[in-house]
Write an enzyme that holds these catalytic residues in place. Structure first.
Site, PDB file in Angstrom:
ATOM      1  N   LYS A 120      48.647  41.004  33.046  1.00 28.94           N
ATOM      2  CA  LYS A 120      47.251  41.213  32.673  1.00 28.94           C
ATOM      3  C   LYS A 120      47.134  41.636  31.206  1.00 28.94           C
ATOM      4  O   LYS A 120      46.300  41.114  30.466  1.00 28.94           O
ATOM      5  CB  LYS A 120      46.611  42.267  33.578  1.00 28.94           C
ATOM      6  N   ASP A 138      41.352  41.605  36.205  1.00 28.64           N
ATOM      7  CA  ASP A 138      41.323  43.001  36.635  1.00 28.64           C
ATOM      8  C   ASP A 138      40.467  43.094  37.896  1.00 28.64           C
ATOM      9  O   ASP A 138      40.105  42.084  38.494  1.00 28.64           O
ATOM     10  CB  ASP A 138      40.784  43.908  35.528  1.00 28.64           C
TER      11      ASP A 138
END
Length: 231
Positions: A120, A138
């Protein structure tokens, strides 16, 4: 959900916010990298407050290494998971100096090799600092993608891959920012603001929140079934 709906969704999100970007404050790819490492389980507002102090005195790998662990922690003491993040940032700085000439690498594999940097974080840096069409999934993006039907999946990686397949290419570079901001301010986890949502009519979510009843007009007395019983 189909191609036409997805295009219309992103057209509206673009119209509302033509130049979306992260809410983290940064000036260089390195500052962004440090800010994203610090942002795990922390708010962007809290990170910006800490990095404003830190970057004033140290905003390069060499300068942060010179602070040492205690010096670094003094500047980011308000951030959660302080000890782990400080150690990871120092290790990352050392690796950047040793293997990348003090620069943030532009390749996913090299980014993910840095301590404290997962998929991420790498996606955020590749997208925001280098303009790559990546998806940093997320909790907000995971929720919005599944709830709206834009891209469904049971894991963040599955949603990331689905978004890369289904988001029209014209919107791919900025889609990450539109989706995270939409999830942060409109498509909330517990009570989405469907009546205020610019894409509500295109969204597949079955449990849309209804509009609230308008407030009574000042001076107006509502009708009562048995006015003689009123006290």
């Amino acid at each position: 959900m189909n191609k036409d709906k997805r295009s219309r969704i992103f057209e509206r999100l673009r119209a509302a916010n033509p130049s979306p970007t992260t809410e983290l404050v940064y000036r260089t790819p390195f500052e962004l990298l440090v800010a994203v490492i610090l942002s795990a389980q922390a708010t962007d507002k809290g990170v910006n407050k800490a990095t404003a102090r830190l970057f004033e005195v140290a905003n390069t790998p060499e300068a942060i290494l010179a602070l040492g662990e205690e010096g670094l922690k003094e500047h980011i003491r308000t951030i959660g998971l302080l000890n782990t993040k400080a150690k990871n940032i120092l290790k990352t700085c050392a690796l950047l100096m040793a293997e990348h000439g003090g620069q943030v690498p532009h390749e996913r594999k090299a980014l993910e090799a840095l301590p404290g940097v997962g998929r991420k974080t790498a996606n955020v840096v590749l997208n925001t600092a280098f303009g790559e069409p990546t998806m940093a999934v997320d909790t907000h993006i995971f929720r919005v993608a599944n709830r709206t039907g834009i891209a469904t999946g049971k894991t963040p990686l599955a949603v990331e891959q689905a978004l890369l397949r289904h988001v029209p290419k014209a919107f791919l570079k900025d889609a990450h920012h539109w989706l995270i901001l939409h999830g942060r301010y409109v498509c909330l986890a517990r009570k989405p603001r469907c009546p205020e949502c610019p894409i509500a009519d295109l969204c597949d979510y079955r449990h849309k929140t209804p509009a609230t009843h308008p407030a009574p007009v000042a001076g107006h007395r509502p009708h009562r079934e048995n006015p003689e019983k009123a006290i």
